[in-house]
Design a protein around this motif. Sequence first.
Motif, mmCIF file in Angstrom:
data_model
loop_
_atom_site.group_PDB
_atom_site.id
_atom_site.type_symbol
_atom_site.label_atom_id
_atom_site.label_comp_id
_atom_site.label_asym_id
_atom_site.label_seq_id
_atom_site.Cartn_x
_atom_site.Cartn_y
_atom_site.Cartn_z
ATOM 1 N N THR A 137 -19.382 -38.769 11.779
ATOM 2 C CA THR A 137 -20.635 -38.009 11.635
ATOM 3 C C THR A 137 -21.437 -38.553 10.449
ATOM 4 O OG1 THR A 137 -19.476 -36.084 12.478
ATOM 5 C CG2 THR A 137 -21.503 -35.660 11.288
ATOM 6 N N ASP A 138 -20.744 -38.803 9.342
ATOM 7 C CA ASP A 138 -21.400 -39.315 8.135
ATOM 8 C C ASP A 138 -21.986 -40.704 8.379
ATOM 9 O OD1 ASP A 138 -20.417 -37.002 6.971
ATOM 10 O OD2 ASP A 138 -18.738 -37.987 5.971
ATOM 11 N N TYR A 224 -23.207 -38.003 -2.080
ATOM 12 C CA TYR A 224 -22.364 -37.198 -1.185
ATOM 13 C C TYR A 224 -21.757 -36.082 -2.015
ATOM 14 C CZ TYR A 224 -19.202 -36.619 2.883
ATOM 15 O OH TYR A 224 -18.537 -36.153 3.997
ATOM 16 N N MET A 225 -22.344 -34.895 -1.896
ATOM 17 C CA MET A 225 -21.859 -33.730 -2.648
ATOM 18 C C MET A 225 -20.689 -33.101 -1.883
ATOM 19 S SD MET A 225 -23.765 -33.411 -5.365
ATOM 20 C CE MET A 225 -23.269 -31.787 -5.944
ATOM 21 N N ILE A 262 -29.264 -37.428 0.604
ATOM 22 C CA ILE A 262 -28.364 -36.389 0.066
ATOM 23 C C ILE A 262 -27.509 -35.868 1.211
ATOM 24 C CG2 ILE A 262 -28.188 -34.187 -1.163
ATOM 25 C CD1 ILE A 262 -31.156 -34.664 -2.038
ATOM 26 N N MET A 263 -26.206 -36.052 1.066
ATOM 27 C CA MET A 263 -25.290 -35.633 2.128
ATOM 28 C C MET A 263 -24.303 -34.594 1.602
ATOM 29 S SD MET A 263 -24.590 -39.402 3.760
ATOM 30 C CE MET A 263 -23.674 -38.810 5.175
ATOM 31 N N ASP A 279 -36.160 -30.378 0.688
ATOM 32 C CA ASP A 279 -36.478 -31.720 0.169
ATOM 33 C C ASP A 279 -36.283 -32.733 1.306
ATOM 34 O OD1 ASP A 279 -36.224 -33.150 -2.957
ATOM 35 O OD2 ASP A 279 -35.942 -34.376 -1.163
ATOM 36 N N SER A 280 -37.229 -33.658 1.463
ATOM 37 C CA SER A 280 -37.121 -34.607 2.592
ATOM 38 C C SER A 280 -35.883 -35.491 2.476
ATOM 39 C CB SER A 280 -38.382 -35.465 2.661
ATOM 40 O OG SER A 280 -38.504 -36.168 1.444
ATOM 41 N N ARG A 281 -35.275 -35.540 1.288
ATOM 42 C CA ARG A 281 -34.079 -36.378 1.106
ATOM 43 C C ARG A 281 -32.795 -35.670 1.542
ATOM 44 N NH1 ARG A 281 -35.766 -37.704 -5.019
ATOM 45 N NH2 ARG A 281 -36.358 -35.513 -4.802
ATOM 46 N N ALA A 282 -32.869 -34.371 1.804
ATOM 47 C CA ALA A 282 -31.668 -33.609 2.194
ATOM 48 C C ALA A 282 -31.301 -33.930 3.643
ATOM 49 C CB ALA A 282 -31.917 -32.116 2.035
#
Length: 310
Positions: A137-138, A224-225, A262-263, A279-282
Amino acid sequence: MKVRHLIDSCDLTVKEVEELIKLANKIMDNPNKYNTCCKNKILATLFFEPSTRTRLSFEAAMHRLGGSVLGFADGASSSGAKGESVSDTVKTVSCYTDIIAMRHPKEGSAFVAAEVSNVPFINGGDGGHYHPTQTLTDLLTIYNVKNKFEDFVIGFCGDLKFGRTVHSLVKAMARYKNISFIFISPVELVIPDYLKKDVLEKNNIKYYESTNLEKEISKLDILYMTRVQKERFFNESDYIRLKDTYILNQEKLKNAKEDLCIMHPLPRVNEISREVDSDSRAAYFKQAKYGVYIRMALIMKLLEIEEKVC
Ligand code: CP
């Protein structure tokens, strides 16, 4: 004939991963074309640990391929509660179904299960060890956001000791060119030594460890949080002390790259503020959605179902 299983993210070659990503994107573009591919096939989902995304996206994937699903969401309702071993459970279920996905709290349980399964067996997470379908998935997310797998500085932040999604993704990304890693965690939750020695150092892959997200964030292409894995702690006071070490918010993102990806494998607890969701980066909810399509592609591959028969 020997059946294929998926226990570890590197059980699939780089070429096979790329083929799965291609197929997942084709399914996403034209899902109706695939809606009878698994007619008369049965998937078992054996979940001995809680799950929302992995179990339900596997089930959605099989339904969307025209197959059916049986299983349990809680080991307490299986004969495991009477003392049956994982290997006897899987051996039995492999007589009833065509493919099995299992999550279990014990590291190594997936290996034991695959040894006795007569049908393709998929590891849906074994303790703090591996989670290869989250990795697929990632990888689909990274490819669809960045259009490549090379030349990244990847930051992993949070519980890197128990975070099985981290372990699987590090192994998978270490196979691509010019990847370096920054591992950001409290000292109590650093990445396991075997990954540093056997995967990174052995292959001359650059990495370093840090405790400071603010200091590292500007260097990252992918962040990757992860949540601190409460269920793996022996001591609740340690969990409480460590759980909110890192909270990503807009203030911290001010220093991040404009095209940072941001994952987060989810579930999230506190480690990403809700304000970041817009945020568009999420990419983390996109990531959750992609889970269905890559699992559809994986089921087709392990059942050896050719696209042309769909
Ligand atoms: N990412 C993931 O494994 O989520 P679940 O625990 O909800 O399955």
